[in-house]
Design a protein around this motif. Structure first.
Motif, mmCIF file in Angstrom:
data_model
loop_
_atom_site.group_PDB
_atom_site.id
_atom_site.type_symbol
_atom_site.label_atom_id
_atom_site.label_comp_id
_atom_site.label_asym_id
_atom_site.label_seq_id
_atom_site.Cartn_x
_atom_site.Cartn_y
_atom_site.Cartn_z
ATOM 1 N N TYR A 277 0.848 -1.187 0.000
ATOM 2 C CA TYR A 277 0.000 0.000 0.000
ATOM 3 C C TYR A 277 0.889 1.245 0.000
ATOM 4 O O TYR A 277 2.087 1.194 0.277
ATOM 5 N N ASP B 26 -8.289 4.980 0.294
ATOM 6 C CA ASP B 26 -9.177 3.837 0.553
ATOM 7 C C ASP B 26 -9.443 3.696 2.043
ATOM 8 O O ASP B 26 -10.486 3.189 2.452
ATOM 9 N N PRO C 295 -14.539 7.726 2.812
ATOM 10 C CA PRO C 295 -13.711 6.517 2.738
ATOM 11 C C PRO C 295 -13.799 5.726 4.041
ATOM 12 O O PRO C 295 -14.308 6.228 5.056
ATOM 13 N N GLN C 296 -13.306 4.521 4.011
ATOM 14 C CA GLN C 296 -13.307 3.695 5.218
ATOM 15 C C GLN C 296 -12.384 4.326 6.252
ATOM 16 O O GLN C 296 -11.292 4.797 5.934
ATOM 17 N N HIS D 41 -7.377 -4.064 7.359
ATOM 18 C CA HIS D 41 -8.001 -3.590 6.111
ATOM 19 C C HIS D 41 -7.003 -3.822 4.972
ATOM 20 O O HIS D 41 -6.587 -2.893 4.284
ATOM 21 N N GLN E 176 -7.111 -4.834 2.126
ATOM 22 C CA GLN E 176 -7.458 -4.522 0.741
ATOM 23 C C GLN E 176 -7.132 -3.082 0.369
ATOM 24 O O GLN E 176 -7.121 -2.726 -0.812
ATOM 25 N N ALA E 177 -6.877 -2.233 1.350
ATOM 26 C CA ALA E 177 -6.627 -0.815 1.095
ATOM 27 C C ALA E 177 -5.279 -0.625 0.405
ATOM 28 O O ALA E 177 -4.255 -1.162 0.843
ATOM 29 N N LYS E 178 -5.273 0.140 -0.654
ATOM 30 C CA LYS E 178 -4.044 0.434 -1.383
ATOM 31 C C LYS E 178 -3.547 1.848 -1.134
ATOM 32 O O LYS E 178 -2.366 2.133 -1.296
ATOM 33 N N GLN E 179 -4.475 2.746 -0.769
ATOM 34 C CA GLN E 179 -4.120 4.119 -0.441
ATOM 35 C C GLN E 179 -4.558 4.398 0.993
ATOM 36 O O GLN E 179 -5.752 4.507 1.276
#
Length: 247
Positions: A2, A29, A59-60, A97, A99-102
């Motif tokens: 990330y 993200d 965002p999350q 989390h 899956q978060a890339k940013q």
């Protein structure tokens, strides 16, 4: 892997967020928001307000608790261990989390001036790519609020901490100094007749308080005002500028 974005958000006024900062918030993200206890809940709330103002779809958000800093083994060791603990909290929140890339953190002031976010980020494993979005600093906000320049023509100034003022005094040859991170009002340890002071709390926020004058004349007013403001809000952020009189 990330990307970690450290976004400077100024000193509490949502208008301090730059266009670049707003874009970075919208691109995130996942945003990490620290919690520092019930008395400082409005600090998290201000971050949430900023996010809501600059995004259409929130965002999350992952909240994490700031650990307490130990002081019994000395200041520098205590800070070093504290940063290790905060980095672990970041890492745990990000791992939850995956899956978060940013990933973003909204940093009070600016991440590269008197802030430890970059030092904490360097402790993450594996190391993410880290970007910094600069923000308005407390020092900028203070001088703007008082409508003064920090520099004198052709002269340097010093940015330091209350602890160093208390332990070492004003360094020889320094005529003007900005003091940050001073929870004990260390200006009391100086020869107060020698200085003028420009003090501010909650600078840039609607709660902003400003006091200026000869240090000997306004020191007690600052102490009383600061104590009352801290009691009213449960927290305080303040900064001040000192200048030797007659210079």
């Amino acid at each position: 892997m990330y990307e970690l974005n450290l976004i400077g958000i100024g000193t509490g006024n949502p208008d301090h967020v730059t266009f670049q900062g707003a874009q970075a918030i919208r691109a995130a993200d996942l945003i990490l928001i620290p919690r520092k206890g019930e008395n400082k809940a409005d600090l998290a709330g201000l971050r949430e307000e900023i996010i809501a103002q600059v995004t259409e779809t929130t965002p999350q958000i992952a909240y994490f608790d700031i650990p307490k800093r130990r002081a019994e083994d000395g200041y520098l060791r205590g800070v070093d261990e504290w940063h290790d603990s905060i980095a672990l909290r970041w890492q745990e929140a990000i791992a939850a989390h995956s899956q978060a890339k940013q990933v973003a953190l909204l940093i009070w002031g600016d991440p590269s001036l008197y802030d430890s976010s970059l030092r904490i980020a360097s402790r993450l494993e594996p190391q993410p790519k880290t970007k910094v979005v600069p923000g308005i600093t407390a020092l900028q906000a203070l001088t703007a609020a008082h409508a003064i320049p920090i520099n004198e023509i052709g002269a340097p100034y010093l940015v330091t901490t209350g602890r160093r003022i208390r332990d070492e005094g004003c360094p020889a040859g320094v005529e003007k100094l900005a003091v940050m991170l001073d929870g004990e009002c260390s200006f009391q340890s100086l020869q107060m007749d020698d200085y003028d002071i420009w003090w501010g709390a909650y600078v840039g926020m609607k709660e902003e308080i400003l006091i200026h004058g000869p240090l000997a004349d306004v020191a007690q007013r600052i102490l009383d005002t600061r104590a009352q403001a801290r009691a009213d809000h449960g927290w305080i952020m303040d900064i001040y500028l000192l200048k030797k009189r007659g210079n």
